[in-house]
Design a protein around this motif. Structure first.
Motif, mmCIF file in Angstrom:
data_model
loop_
_atom_site.group_PDB
_atom_site.id
_atom_site.type_symbol
_atom_site.label_atom_id
_atom_site.label_comp_id
_atom_site.label_asym_id
_atom_site.label_seq_id
_atom_site.Cartn_x
_atom_site.Cartn_y
_atom_site.Cartn_z
ATOM 1 N N ALA A 52 0.860 -1.318 -0.198
ATOM 2 C CA ALA A 52 -0.011 0.042 0.527
ATOM 3 C C ALA A 52 1.085 1.375 -0.203
ATOM 4 C CB ALA A 52 -0.652 0.025 1.064
ATOM 5 N N LYS A 53 -0.101 2.545 -0.843
ATOM 6 C CA LYS A 53 1.402 3.545 -0.520
ATOM 7 C C LYS A 53 -0.204 4.057 -0.843
ATOM 8 C CE LYS A 53 5.482 2.188 -1.355
ATOM 9 N NZ LYS A 53 6.253 2.204 -0.366
ATOM 10 N N PHE A 54 0.025 5.894 -0.836
ATOM 11 C CA PHE A 54 -0.611 6.921 -0.784
ATOM 12 C C PHE A 54 -0.889 7.203 -1.786
ATOM 13 C CE2 PHE A 54 0.831 7.898 4.002
ATOM 14 C CZ PHE A 54 -0.478 7.926 5.037
ATOM 15 N N LEU A 55 0.107 7.228 -2.639
ATOM 16 C CA LEU A 55 -0.198 7.333 -4.666
ATOM 17 C C LEU A 55 0.038 6.046 -5.148
ATOM 18 C CD1 LEU A 55 -1.437 9.840 -5.670
ATOM 19 C CD2 LEU A 55 1.113 11.017 -5.581
ATOM 20 N N ASP A 56 -0.639 6.117 -6.121
ATOM 21 C CA ASP A 56 0.176 5.405 -6.908
ATOM 22 C C ASP A 56 1.239 6.198 -7.951
ATOM 23 O OD1 ASP A 56 -1.779 2.939 -6.975
ATOM 24 O OD2 ASP A 56 -3.234 4.108 -7.978
ATOM 25 N N PRO A 57 2.063 5.053 -8.680
ATOM 26 C CA PRO A 57 3.825 5.326 -8.944
ATOM 27 C C PRO A 57 3.609 6.507 -10.085
ATOM 28 C CG PRO A 57 3.994 3.483 -8.903
ATOM 29 C CD PRO A 57 2.132 4.127 -7.937
ATOM 30 N N GLU A 58 2.611 6.553 -11.034
ATOM 31 C CA GLU A 58 1.706 7.063 -11.953
ATOM 32 C C GLU A 58 1.785 8.542 -12.021
ATOM 33 O OE1 GLU A 58 -1.896 6.280 -13.689
ATOM 34 O OE2 GLU A 58 -1.325 4.536 -12.529
#
Length: 158
Positions: free
Chosen positions: A108-114
């Motif tokens: 899980a991350k706060f924001l997608d890499p794109e």
């Protein structure tokens, strides 16, 4: 309780957090990173909708517990008002606590890499924007409760 002021610092603060709880998920997620993200599968969209609706319902429930003693025709004791504000602080914190802890799940991350490096990649004190914002909402809820508990302790017995 007729001696209780209608507008208090605690009620105002927790109400602001509750309104933010109800509105913020829609402001943050109705964009290319979530609702309109073409890379998201339908089930991810389902859970995003569930989370946005949860924020709305928790915010409204927080407002209910915050204002119930002030708007009711029933007489509330100081203990009842304090209990209602405690419930408001608990309910008002839930969405934000789960938002912070969601980043702890594997992958899980706060924001997608794109979206890294775009307008969605806000930082606060060097941290991804959501972490400090979510934490601040929890703090506001509990500061509001502490203010009300302190104020109620200072009131003369009814």
């Amino acid at each position: 309780m007729s001696t209780t002021p209608f507008l208090t610092a605690g009620r105002i603060l927790i109400s602001l957090a509750a309104i933010s709880n109800s509105v913020s998920p829609y402001l943050a997620d109705f964009n290319d990173t979530h609702v309109y993200n073409p890379n998201w599968p339908p089930h991810a969209r389902f859970h995003n909708g569930q989370t946005m609706s949860l924020g709305l319902v928790l915010g409204l429930t927080t407002l209910y517990f915050t204002w119930k003693p002030a708007l009711s025709s029933m007489t509330f004791t100081k203990a009842m008002i304090k209990d209602s504000m405690f419930s408001a602080a608990v309910v008002g914190s839930l969405y934000w606590i789960t938002g912070v802890t969601a980043a702890l799940y594997p992958g899980a991350k706060f924001l997608d890499p794109e979206f890294l490096g775009t307008k969605y990649d806000a930082k606060i004190l060097g941290f991804p924007g959501q972490g400090p914002v979510f934490t601040a909402h929890v703090v506001v809820c509990w500061v509001a409760y502490a203010l009300e508990a302190r104020r109620l302790g200072a009131l003369k017995a009814a």
